[in-house]
Design a protein around this motif. Structure first.
Motif, short mmCIF file in Angstrom:
data_model
loop_
_atom_site.label_atom_id
_atom_site.label_comp_id
_atom_site.label_asym_id
_atom_site.label_seq_id
_atom_site.Cartn_x
_atom_site.Cartn_y
_atom_site.Cartn_z
N PHE A 38 8.48 0.27 -2.25
CA PHE A 38 7.68 -0.60 -1.39
C PHE A 38 6.48 -1.14 -2.18
CE2 PHE A 38 4.75 -1.79 2.02
CZ PHE A 38 5.60 -2.58 2.77
N ALA A 39 5.88 -0.30 -3.01
CA ALA A 39 4.77 -0.74 -3.86
C ALA A 39 5.26 -1.78 -4.88
CB ALA A 39 4.13 0.45 -4.56
N LEU A 40 6.49 -1.59 -5.36
CA LEU A 40 7.07 -2.57 -6.29
C LEU A 40 7.20 -3.93 -5.62
CD1 LEU A 40 8.73 -2.89 -9.09
CD2 LEU A 40 10.70 -2.71 -7.57
N VAL A 41 7.68 -3.92 -4.38
CA VAL A 41 7.81 -5.17 -3.62
C VAL A 41 6.44 -5.82 -3.42
CG1 VAL A 41 8.47 -6.15 -1.37
CG2 VAL A 41 9.95 -4.46 -2.48
N GLU A 42 5.44 -5.01 -3.10
CA GLU A 42 4.08 -5.55 -2.91
C GLU A 42 3.54 -6.15 -4.21
OE1 GLU A 42 1.96 -2.19 -1.25
OE2 GLU A 42 2.20 -3.02 0.77
N ARG A 43 3.76 -5.45 -5.33
CA ARG A 43 3.30 -5.99 -6.63
C ARG A 43 4.01 -7.30 -6.95
NH1 ARG A 43 3.61 -0.64 -7.90
NH2 ARG A 43 5.52 -0.84 -9.16
N ALA A 44 5.29 -7.36 -6.67
CA ALA A 44 6.05 -8.58 -6.92
C ALA A 44 5.50 -9.73 -6.07
CB ALA A 44 7.53 -8.36 -6.64
N GLY A 45 5.21 -9.44 -4.81
CA GLY A 45 4.67 -10.46 -3.91
C GLY A 45 3.30 -10.96 -4.34
N ALA A 46 2.56 -10.08 -5.00
CA ALA A 46 1.22 -10.45 -5.47
C ALA A 46 1.24 -11.02 -6.88
CB ALA A 46 0.31 -9.22 -5.43
N GLY A 47 2.43 -11.16 -7.46
CA GLY A 47 2.54 -11.70 -8.82
C GLY A 47 2.13 -10.70 -9.88
N GLU A 48 2.21 -9.41 -9.56
CA GLU A 48 1.76 -8.38 -10.48
C GLU A 48 2.89 -7.48 -10.98
OE1 GLU A 48 -1.36 -6.30 -8.42
OE2 GLU A 48 -2.60 -8.09 -8.31
N LEU A 49 4.13 -7.93 -10.82
CA LEU A 49 5.27 -7.15 -11.29
C LEU A 49 5.32 -7.22 -12.81
CD1 LEU A 49 7.76 -5.56 -10.27
CD2 LEU A 49 9.04 -7.68 -10.53
N ARG A 50 5.48 -6.09 -13.44
CA ARG A 50 5.55 -6.03 -14.89
C ARG A 50 6.98 -6.30 -15.36
NH1 ARG A 50 2.22 -0.91 -14.14
NH2 ARG A 50 0.11 -1.64 -14.55
N LEU A 51 7.08 -6.86 -16.54
CA LEU A 51 8.37 -7.11 -17.15
C LEU A 51 9.17 -5.81 -17.30
CD1 LEU A 51 10.24 -9.21 -18.41
CD2 LEU A 51 9.04 -8.88 -20.56
N SER A 52 8.49 -4.74 -17.63
CA SER A 52 9.16 -3.44 -17.78
C SER A 52 9.73 -2.97 -16.44
CB SER A 52 8.21 -2.40 -18.35
OG SER A 52 7.10 -2.19 -17.49
N GLU A 53 9.04 -3.28 -15.33
CA GLU A 53 9.53 -2.88 -14.01
C GLU A 53 10.78 -3.69 -13.63
OE1 GLU A 53 5.57 -1.43 -11.68
OE2 GLU A 53 5.78 -3.59 -12.02
N MET A 54 10.75 -4.98 -13.93
CA MET A 54 11.92 -5.82 -13.64
C MET A 54 13.11 -5.35 -14.46
SD MET A 54 12.55 -9.92 -14.20
CE MET A 54 11.17 -10.43 -13.20
N THR A 55 12.87 -5.07 -15.73
CA THR A 55 13.94 -4.60 -16.60
C THR A 55 14.51 -3.29 -16.08
OG1 THR A 55 12.89 -5.67 -18.51
CG2 THR A 55 14.53 -3.96 -18.98
#
Length: 101
Positions: A38-55
């Motif tokens: 859920f925190a990952l989704v929130e970070r993605a929505g805020a434009g704060e998702l890291r490339l390492s997390e997406m990978t």
């Protein structure tokens, strides 16, 4: 072929389409590595998702990782760019939030 009704998506890795399937097991493995989804989704929505997390998310959701390394997934993201990779990312995040049909 990705079944979008099940939250699946495709990512080109090494020029080949690879199925991303957000199974319970895959999402648990991703969560253990990158933290609460859920925190990952929130970070993605805020434009704060890291490339390492997406990978990591893509890597864990690969339906068949035979012969594919995590570095291959990272290279695929770098080759295609974030805008193109946002499509499968949206599908996976939508599946996390809504569940798969």
């Amino acid at each position: 072929m990705a079944n979008t009704m099940r939250g699946e998506a495709e990512l080109l890795v090494g020029g080949q389409p690879r199925l991303l399937r957000p199974t319970f097991t895959a999402l648990i493995a991703a969560e253990e590595e990158i933290g609460p989804l859920f925190a990952l989704v929130e970070r993605a929505g805020a434009g704060e998702l890291r490339l390492s997390e997406m990978t990591a998310l893509f890597w864990h959701c690969l339906a068949d990782a035979d012969g594919i390394t995590r570095e291959d997934v990272g290279a695929a993201i770098a080759e295609q760019g974030l805008a193109e990779c946002a499509k499968p990312l949206r599908a996976l995040l939508g599946s996390i939030l809504k569940g798969a049909g």
